[in-house]
Motif scaffolding. Structure first.
Motif, PDB file in Angstrom:
ATOM      1  N   TYR A 203      65.920  68.934  62.660  1.00 32.00           N
ATOM      2  CA  TYR A 203      64.957  68.430  63.548  1.00 32.00           C
ATOM      3  C   TYR A 203      64.787  67.097  63.611  1.00 32.00           C
ATOM      4  N   VAL A 204      64.319  66.571  64.676  1.00 30.68           N
ATOM      5  CA  VAL A 204      63.958  65.063  64.981  1.00 30.68           C
ATOM      6  C   VAL A 204      62.845  65.092  65.883  1.00 30.68           C
ATOM      7  N   PHE A 205      62.193  63.989  65.959  1.00 31.23           N
ATOM      8  CA  PHE A 205      61.112  64.112  66.792  1.00 31.23           C
ATOM      9  C   PHE A 205      61.254  64.043  68.337  1.00 31.23           C
ATOM     10  N   CYS A 206      61.273  64.989  69.164  1.00 32.38           N
ATOM     11  CA  CYS A 206      61.296  65.232  70.493  1.00 32.38           C
ATOM     12  C   CYS A 206      60.105  65.175  71.656  1.00 32.38           C
ATOM     13  N   HIS A 207      60.467  64.944  72.763  1.00 34.41           N
ATOM     14  CA  HIS A 207      59.426  65.001  73.879  1.00 34.41           C
ATOM     15  C   HIS A 207      59.243  66.535  74.016  1.00 34.41           C
ATOM     16  N   ASN A 208      60.010  67.254  74.464  1.00 31.86           N
ATOM     17  CA  ASN A 208      59.970  68.820  74.687  1.00 31.86           C
ATOM     18  C   ASN A 208      59.582  69.097  76.043  1.00 31.86           C
TER      19      ASN A 208
ATOM     20  N   LEU B  15      56.186  59.327  79.756  1.00 35.96           N
ATOM     21  CA  LEU B  15      54.840  59.806  79.975  1.00 35.96           C
ATOM     22  C   LEU B  15      54.667  61.154  79.190  1.00 35.96           C
ATOM     23  N   ASP B  16      53.345  61.287  78.683  1.00 36.29           N
ATOM     24  CA  ASP B  16      52.827  62.575  78.494  1.00 36.29           C
ATOM     25  C   ASP B  16      53.509  63.228  77.288  1.00 36.29           C
ATOM     26  N   PHE B  17      52.883  63.148  75.992  1.00 36.37           N
ATOM     27  CA  PHE B  17      53.480  63.752  74.851  1.00 36.37           C
ATOM     28  C   PHE B  17      52.953  65.073  74.171  1.00 36.37           C
ATOM     29  N   GLU B  18      52.187  65.816  75.351  1.00 34.83           N
ATOM     30  CA  GLU B  18      51.510  66.991  75.085  1.00 34.83           C
ATOM     31  C   GLU B  18      52.218  68.107  74.311  1.00 34.83           C
ATOM     32  N   PHE B  19      53.641  68.232  74.601  1.00 38.43           N
ATOM     33  CA  PHE B  19      54.536  69.215  73.961  1.00 38.43           C
ATOM     34  C   PHE B  19      55.419  68.463  72.873  1.00 38.43           C
ATOM     35  N   SER B  20      55.094  67.359  72.515  1.00 40.16           N
ATOM     36  CA  SER B  20      55.986  66.653  71.413  1.00 40.16           C
ATOM     37  C   SER B  20      55.757  67.127  70.185  1.00 40.16           C
TER      38      SER B  20
END
Length: 258
Positions: free
Chosen positions: A152-157, A174-179
């Protein structure tokens, strides 16, 4: 300028009427993202606030002035003279997108995961129209093996074209609502499957990720189609907005054509 000032300002221009947000240009200097109702229980503004804090020193994100972690409303500096991505991207823009993703994935984890299996189970339980069970089981089993294989790593998704801006040779995300924490393959598949890219652009993009086999990327694309199908059907059920049904139909069509 504060978020509370954005509702009464006179010089306000509609920039984008998104699915879950509406963005306005304020005084030709600020962007106010007016968050619509929070209808997906997995998308918590407090987590997007953490993502914004994690990336505040990065040059490929907008400068956020204020963020309301209760409502998800956001005020940021306007990035002028930008365009959205098209089906064919220059080699410089592809390299820029890859550079951003690799930097993003190297940031270290956050304290929240984007768990696609949990999301699928939740959305699926709330809707009546299911995907072919044999197909779904095969794809989910294959995807679960990938999740055992990669960290697992940090993702935007959510690498749709609405979340990617181009300005000259620069790229902004932009927009990291699903991150949240996820495997890197999810972002790679998201970018490939959500943007109507031509074959040349796809091949150039994939050349930066030779460690991943084509079959694994295809599994992840199919897996994401299942996720977003159930997401769209769930949100259509609770909102009755056809935009969500249209998304679900598009994903179902791709699934049926495999």
């Amino acid at each position: 300028m504060k978020i509370k000032d954005c509702f009464n300002v006179k010089n306000k221009i509609l920039l984008n009427e998104g699915i879950t947000n509406t963005s306005f240009l304020i005084d030709n200097k600020y962007v106010f993202r007016d968050k619509k109702e929070i209808i997906d229980p997995f998308n918590k503004p407090i987590n997007e606030k953490k993502a914004i804090s994690l990336l505040e020193q990065s040059t490929y994100v907008e400068k956020v002035i204020e963020y309301d972690e209760t409502t998800g409303k956001k005020l940021s500096l306007y990035i002028d003279k930008t365009t959205r991505i098209s089906s064919h991207l220059s080699s410089n823009h592809i390299a820029g997108i890859v550079k951003i993703l690799k930097d993003l994935h190297s940031k270290g984890g956050v304290d929240f995961d984007f768990d696609p299996f949990e999301r699928i189970n939740f959305y699926k339980a709330a809707v009546s129209e299911k995907i072919n069970p044999q197909y779904e089981e095969a794809v989910l089993n294959s995807a679960s093996q990938l999740y055992k294989k990669y960290p697992y790593v940090f993702c935007h998704n959510d690498l749709v074209k609405g979340n990617i801006l181009l300005k000259d040779d620069d790229v902004y995300l932009l927009d990291f609502e699903f991150s949240g924490n996820n495997i890197e393959l999810f972002d790679i598949a998201s970018f490939l499957s959500e943007n109507d890219l031509d074959n040349e652009t796809k091949l150039t993009f994939l050349s930066y990720f030779p460690q991943y086999q084509k079959k694994d990327i295809l599994v992840m694309i199919m897996f994401e189609d299942i996720l977003w199908y159930y997401w769209g059907m769930y949100l259509y059920k609770i909102t009755n907005k056809t935009i969500y049904l249209d998304i679900a139909k598009e994903k179902k069509s791709r699934i049926n054509n495999i």
